[in-house]
Design a protein around this motif. Structure first.
Motif, mmCIF file in Angstrom:
data_model
loop_
_atom_site.group_PDB
_atom_site.id
_atom_site.type_symbol
_atom_site.label_atom_id
_atom_site.label_comp_id
_atom_site.label_asym_id
_atom_site.label_seq_id
_atom_site.Cartn_x
_atom_site.Cartn_y
_atom_site.Cartn_z
ATOM 1 N N ARG A 13 0.826 -1.201 0.000
ATOM 2 C CA ARG A 13 0.000 0.000 0.000
ATOM 3 C C ARG A 13 0.867 1.260 0.000
ATOM 4 O O ARG A 13 0.559 2.234 -0.688
ATOM 5 C CB ARG A 13 -0.955 -0.022 1.196
ATOM 6 C CG ARG A 13 -2.101 -1.019 1.013
ATOM 7 C CD ARG A 13 -3.119 -0.929 2.129
ATOM 8 N NE ARG A 13 -2.624 -1.463 3.391
ATOM 9 C CZ ARG A 13 -2.594 -2.760 3.705
ATOM 10 N NH1 ARG A 13 -3.038 -3.652 2.833
ATOM 11 N NH2 ARG A 13 -2.133 -3.160 4.871
ATOM 12 N N VAL A 16 2.224 1.812 -3.529
ATOM 13 C CA VAL A 16 1.180 2.335 -4.411
ATOM 14 C C VAL A 16 0.956 3.816 -4.117
ATOM 15 O O VAL A 16 0.830 4.636 -5.033
ATOM 16 C CB VAL A 16 -0.126 1.528 -4.266
ATOM 17 C CG1 VAL A 16 -1.290 2.237 -4.954
ATOM 18 C CG2 VAL A 16 0.055 0.124 -4.822
ATOM 19 N N ALA A 17 0.947 4.182 -2.839
ATOM 20 C CA ALA A 17 0.749 5.590 -2.465
ATOM 21 C C ALA A 17 1.856 6.474 -3.039
ATOM 22 O O ALA A 17 1.581 7.567 -3.552
ATOM 23 C CB ALA A 17 0.691 5.729 -0.946
ATOM 24 N N LEU A 19 3.746 5.844 -5.717
ATOM 25 C CA LEU A 19 3.572 5.907 -7.168
ATOM 26 C C LEU A 19 2.443 6.867 -7.548
ATOM 27 O O LEU A 19 2.608 7.720 -8.431
ATOM 28 C CB LEU A 19 3.303 4.515 -7.736
ATOM 29 C CG LEU A 19 4.490 3.554 -7.707
ATOM 30 C CD1 LEU A 19 4.025 2.127 -8.017
ATOM 31 C CD2 LEU A 19 5.567 3.990 -8.671
ATOM 32 N N GLU A 20 1.313 6.749 -6.870
ATOM 33 C CA GLU A 20 0.176 7.608 -7.195
ATOM 34 C C GLU A 20 0.457 9.068 -6.871
ATOM 35 O O GLU A 20 0.029 9.959 -7.598
ATOM 36 C CB GLU A 20 -1.084 7.102 -6.497
ATOM 37 C CG GLU A 20 -1.581 5.798 -7.109
ATOM 38 C CD GLU A 20 -2.801 5.224 -6.421
ATOM 39 O OE1 GLU A 20 -3.087 5.598 -5.254
ATOM 40 O OE2 GLU A 20 -3.484 4.388 -7.051
ATOM 41 N N LYS A 21 1.180 9.323 -5.789
ATOM 42 C CA LYS A 21 1.549 10.704 -5.444
ATOM 43 C C LYS A 21 2.406 11.314 -6.544
ATOM 44 O O LYS A 21 2.388 12.521 -6.771
ATOM 45 C CB LYS A 21 2.289 10.742 -4.116
ATOM 46 C CG LYS A 21 2.646 12.144 -3.664
ATOM 47 C CD LYS A 21 3.261 12.168 -2.298
ATOM 48 C CE LYS A 21 3.677 13.569 -1.957
ATOM 49 N NZ LYS A 21 2.853 14.200 -0.971
ATOM 50 N N ASN A 22 3.153 10.474 -7.248
ATOM 51 C CA ASN A 22 4.003 10.927 -8.343
ATOM 52 C C ASN A 22 3.303 10.785 -9.700
ATOM 53 O O ASN A 22 3.958 10.747 -10.742
ATOM 54 C CB ASN A 22 5.325 10.166 -8.325
ATOM 55 C CG ASN A 22 6.199 10.636 -7.193
ATOM 56 O OD1 ASN A 22 6.813 11.690 -7.287
ATOM 57 N ND2 ASN A 22 6.238 9.884 -6.094
ATOM 58 N N HIS A 23 1.981 10.724 -9.655
ATOM 59 C CA HIS A 23 1.139 10.707 -10.852
ATOM 60 C C HIS A 23 1.386 9.491 -11.748
ATOM 61 O O HIS A 23 1.309 9.583 -12.969
ATOM 62 C CB HIS A 23 1.301 12.009 -11.641
ATOM 63 C CG HIS A 23 1.122 13.223 -10.793
ATOM 64 N ND1 HIS A 23 -0.109 13.630 -10.326
ATOM 65 C CD2 HIS A 23 2.030 14.084 -10.275
ATOM 66 C CE1 HIS A 23 0.043 14.696 -9.581
ATOM 67 N NE2 HIS A 23 1.330 14.995 -9.525
ATOM 68 N N VAL A 24 1.676 8.366 -11.127
ATOM 69 C CA VAL A 24 1.807 7.106 -11.853
ATOM 70 C C VAL A 24 0.509 6.338 -11.646
ATOM 71 O O VAL A 24 0.112 6.062 -10.512
ATOM 72 C CB VAL A 24 3.006 6.269 -11.352
ATOM 73 C CG1 VAL A 24 3.061 4.925 -12.047
ATOM 74 C CG2 VAL A 24 4.306 7.043 -11.536
ATOM 75 N N TRP A 25 -0.153 6.015 -12.734
ATOM 76 C CA TRP A 25 -1.400 5.275 -12.658
ATOM 77 C C TRP A 25 -1.076 3.816 -12.379
ATOM 78 O O TRP A 25 -0.292 3.193 -13.097
ATOM 79 C CB TRP A 25 -2.180 5.422 -13.950
ATOM 80 C CG TRP A 25 -3.561 4.843 -13.892
ATOM 81 C CD1 TRP A 25 -4.503 5.076 -12.934
ATOM 82 C CD2 TRP A 25 -4.158 3.952 -14.817
ATOM 83 N NE1 TRP A 25 -5.648 4.391 -13.206
ATOM 84 C CE2 TRP A 25 -5.469 3.683 -14.370
ATOM 85 C CE3 TRP A 25 -3.721 3.354 -15.985
ATOM 86 C CZ2 TRP A 25 -6.333 2.839 -15.043
ATOM 87 C CZ3 TRP A 25 -4.596 2.515 -16.652
ATOM 88 C CH2 TRP A 25 -5.886 2.268 -16.180
ATOM 89 N N VAL A 26 -1.662 3.262 -11.331
ATOM 90 C CA VAL A 26 -1.362 1.895 -10.901
ATOM 91 C C VAL A 26 -2.537 0.988 -11.245
ATOM 92 O O VAL A 26 -3.680 1.276 -10.892
ATOM 93 C CB VAL A 26 -1.081 1.846 -9.383
ATOM 94 C CG1 VAL A 26 -0.851 0.414 -8.921
ATOM 95 C CG2 VAL A 26 0.116 2.731 -9.033
ATOM 96 N N TYR A 65 2.489 -0.787 -20.665
ATOM 97 C CA TYR A 65 2.667 -0.590 -19.230
ATOM 98 C C TYR A 65 3.909 -1.325 -18.734
ATOM 99 O O TYR A 65 4.298 -2.349 -19.293
ATOM 100 C CB TYR A 65 1.445 -1.101 -18.459
ATOM 101 C CG TYR A 65 0.235 -0.220 -18.616
ATOM 102 C CD1 TYR A 65 -0.108 0.694 -17.641
ATOM 103 C CD2 TYR A 65 -0.568 -0.309 -19.750
ATOM 104 C CE1 TYR A 65 -1.225 1.508 -17.787
ATOM 105 C CE2 TYR A 65 -1.680 0.502 -19.913
ATOM 106 C CZ TYR A 65 -1.992 1.409 -18.926
ATOM 107 O OH TYR A 65 -3.087 2.212 -19.087
#
Length: 75
Positions: A13, A16-17, A19-26, A65
């Motif tokens: 988790r 994922v957080a 990656l998403e904070k860095n604008h990476v779509w997971v 991807y």
């Protein structure tokens, strides 16, 4: 990995957080145990039959991807 999925969920988790904070779509398609236990026991016949995850990831890889796997290191 099974270590993250079943034993160290917080590690997954957190990754994922980040990656998403860095604008990476997971995207995480459904997965099953990869069979590493068979590999570690030397049962290559059973290990080589494990194809579910490859089939689940293949369409995403074909779309361009990247696949990210967390290391099996102690956390």
């Amino acid at each position: 990995t099974c270590l993250v999925d079943y034993h160290e969920g917080d590690v997954g988790r957190a990754n994922v957080a980040v990656l998403e904070k860095n604008h990476v779509w997971v995207v995480r398609p459904e997965q099953q145990c990869c069979g590493m236990r068979f590999f570690e026991m030397g049962d290559m016949r059973q290990y080589s039959r494990r194809r579910f995850n490859l089939k689940a990831l293949q369409p995403w890889v074909q779309r361009g991807y990247d696949v990210v796997v967390l290391p099996q290191a102690a956390v």
